[in-house]
Enzyme design. Structure first.
Site, PDB file in Angstrom:
ATOM      1  N   GLU A 338       0.818  -1.218   0.000  1.00  0.00           N
ATOM      2  CA  GLU A 338       0.000   0.000   0.000  1.00  0.00           C
ATOM      3  C   GLU A 338       0.851   1.267   0.000  1.00  0.00           C
ATOM      4  O   GLU A 338       0.570   2.222  -0.725  1.00  0.00           O
ATOM      5  CB  GLU A 338      -0.956   0.007   1.197  1.00  0.00           C
ATOM      6  CG  GLU A 338      -1.922  -1.162   1.246  1.00  0.00           C
ATOM      7  CD  GLU A 338      -2.712  -1.362  -0.033  1.00  0.00           C
ATOM      8  OE1 GLU A 338      -2.888  -0.409  -0.812  1.00  0.00           O
ATOM      9  OE2 GLU A 338      -3.143  -2.502  -0.266  1.00  0.00           O
ATOM     10  N   HIS A 426      -4.782  -5.996 -11.279  1.00  0.00           N
ATOM     11  CA  HIS A 426      -4.269  -7.107 -10.471  1.00  0.00           C
ATOM     12  C   HIS A 426      -3.888  -8.298 -11.339  1.00  0.00           C
ATOM     13  O   HIS A 426      -3.128  -9.175 -10.887  1.00  0.00           O
ATOM     14  CB  HIS A 426      -5.302  -7.519  -9.419  1.00  0.00           C
ATOM     15  CG  HIS A 426      -5.543  -6.482  -8.387  1.00  0.00           C
ATOM     16  ND1 HIS A 426      -6.481  -5.478  -8.560  1.00  0.00           N
ATOM     17  CD2 HIS A 426      -4.962  -6.248  -7.186  1.00  0.00           C
ATOM     18  CE1 HIS A 426      -6.471  -4.697  -7.485  1.00  0.00           C
ATOM     19  NE2 HIS A 426      -5.562  -5.134  -6.638  1.00  0.00           N
TER      20      HIS A 426
END
Length: 530
Positions: A338, A426
């Site tokens: 993140e 992703h």
């Protein structure tokens, strides 16, 4: 260091073009700091020269440069990243990088989407702002809590066009917040692109064991705030979905019990992960925090109810508690993932769709993995698996495999194709994740920290890797000095080979490993070669 008890923790994209600098261009500046990246003084010094730089580059009337980032090598070579405006309008996709030597002579200019000129003959729209806002709200697909829009210049693959950038905020059905930027042609109303500020990712939970974390305060009133790392702090959202949360405090500076039933446990994991990520970037890459300005970031835990995800929202990290609120997503590689979205935001600014989206997501996987290896934590050992501890699939398998991404069974690609750009980030991240494994470890069978890998190249070649530290340093340099917001896999290959030559020399084993690994994922070849 304090003791803590815790258990584990917008659509079509084109390559940035490399252009020769104007003959004799010299952009000598005031002396910059001898070390470090993007130090505020360096940015300020370059901004003072921005008008001269624009003139030296031959940019059109009305084009204004804004310095975003400065990287300086030990030999005085500088890479200055600029954003642009035209007649006061933000230019989306108009970013560029100028490379110059210590004397100030330009040796290379990288224009995003080959957009040397971004001027328009007219900035008067045909589409009304109200119509654009309505289109943005419809495109979002969720109930908007805020919706605003402004005129911008949007650089398509072929030309700059006048567009509306509509920013729609709200919450998706899966509880993930969204700040969606939609770009509509201001004449035809056609949707040109979209990009969400919220970058999501998933990883391990509560597997770090007993660790040390940085806190502040004194007996009876300790705070989960790490002043040694820019003020990194961790707060409790207590099931909420907005606000900064409440800073965790404790009387004895022993945090959590190792069980999800203690609210401090998830906080300790998140705080430890942010600490490791800060240390990794600082000690390995010389980067002073996410934005390289010495300022820390907030980690918010206990987001919503049963939220099975974590995300970066442009300023902070946020972590859900997982299914049944028993498996918080707060492990080492999650924090690294993140926070690395923030580093990407502060440097190349890779969009979150098309090839660039895959590069963006893979960058977070790469550096999340590197933070996990850097931690050298006996309980959560480094590996090339993403989310292997969370068991979100219910069968013990990880979310993603860097050695062979297609093993996830969800559509991740091992090899780049012309269709990669159409996948979710992703899954379009698969080829670059595969490149990182190949560049690090090479082809063939290998066991690392108890995990066995057996990666093959897409072109049938076999070769030896250069080591993950080399691959990570090459990719960090590529991210910070070669890529722009709409870069694709071709630009990634070209930039990484060039970076490897700069770091290790032409013909070096490290450069050859980087080059062979990109060929090994079928990334399009460019002009760079070892």
């Amino acid at each position: 260091m304090k003791r803590v008890t815790s258990v584990g923790a917008i659509a079509v994209i084109a390559a940035a073009a490399l252009a020769a600098a104007p003959a004799g261009a010299n952009l000598a500046s005031a002396p910059l700091p001898a070390s470090g990246f993007n130090q505020p003084s360096a940015v300020q010094a370059e901004q003072a020269l921005a008008a001269n730089t624009a003139a030296a580059l031959g940019l059109g009337k009305g084009e204004v440069l804004k310095v975003k980032d400065v990287v300086k090598d030990a030999d005085g070579t500088e890479f200055v990243r600029y954003d642009r405006t035209f007649n006061g309008l933000k230019v989306v996709g108009g970013d560029l990088i100028v490379k110059r030597d210590s004397a100030g002579t330009v040796s290379q200019i990288t224009y995003n989407r080959n957009a040397k000129g971004v001027g328009l003959t007219s900035t008067k729209p045909t589409l009304s702002q109200a119509a654009a806002l309505a289109k943005g709200a419809k495109a979002a697909g969720f109930k908007a809590t805020a919706n605003k829009g402004d005129l911008v210049v949007y650089v398509t693959e072929s030309k700059p066009v006048l567009a509306y950038e509509v920013v729609t905020s709200g919450v998706k059905a899966d509880q993930t917040p969204s700040v969606l930027h939609s770009f509509f042609d201001a004449k035809t109303g056609a949707l040109l692109d979209s990009d969400d500020e919220i970058k999501t990712g998933t990883g391990n939970t509560m597997y770090a064991g007993q660790v040390s974390i940085g806190t502040s305060g004194s007996a009876g009133n300790y705070q989960m705030k790490d002043n040694a790392r820019g003020g990194n702090n961790t707060t409790d959202l207590n099931g909420g979905t907005s606000g900064t949360g409440t800073l965790f405090t404790d009387a004895d500076d022993v945090w959590g019990t190792g069980a999800a039933s203690s609210r401090q446990t998830a906080a300790a994991d998140a705080h430890y992960g942010s600490q490791l990520t800060w240390d990794y970037y600082k000690n390995v890459h010389g980067r002073n925090g996410i934005f390289n300005n010495g300022q820390g970031a907030r980690s918010r835990v206990h987001y919503s109810n049963g939220y099975v995800n974590a995300f970066w929202d442009g300023t902070q990290m946020t972590y859900g508690d997982g299914s049944g609120n028993t498996h918080p997503l707060t492990a080492i590689d999650v924090a690294g993932h993140e926070m690395s979205h923030g580093v990407t935001q502060a440097t190349a600014g890779l969009a979150y769709s098309g090839d660039a989206g895959g590069l963006n997501e893979a960058t977070s996987d790469i550096f999340g993995t590197m933070v996990e290896f850097y931690a050298n934590n006996a309980t959560d050992k480094g590996d090339y698996l993403i989310g292997e501890k969370i068991n979100i699939n219910g069968n013990g398998t990880p979310l993603r495999y860097m050695d062979k991404p297609s093993k996830d069974g969800r559509g991740s690609q091992d090899c780049w194709t012309t269709g990669t750009k159409n996948l979710d980030p992703h899954y379009s991240s698969g080829p670059l994740n595969h490149w990182f494994y190949l560049a690090s470890e090479g082809t063939g069978s290998k066991t690392i920290n108890g995990v066995t890998y057996n990666s093959t190249s897409c072109n049938g070649t076999t070769f030896v890797g250069a080591g993950r530290d080399v691959a990570a340093k090459v990719w960090y340099r590529t991210l910070t000095t070669k890529l722009s917001s709409n870069s694709n896999y071709a630009a990634a290959r070209n930039g990484a080979i060039t970076s490897a030559k700069e770091l290790y020399g032409a013909g070096s084993a490290q450069c050859l490993a980087v080059q062979r690994a990109f060929a090994g994922i079928n990334a399009p070849a460019g002009t760079a070669a070892c």
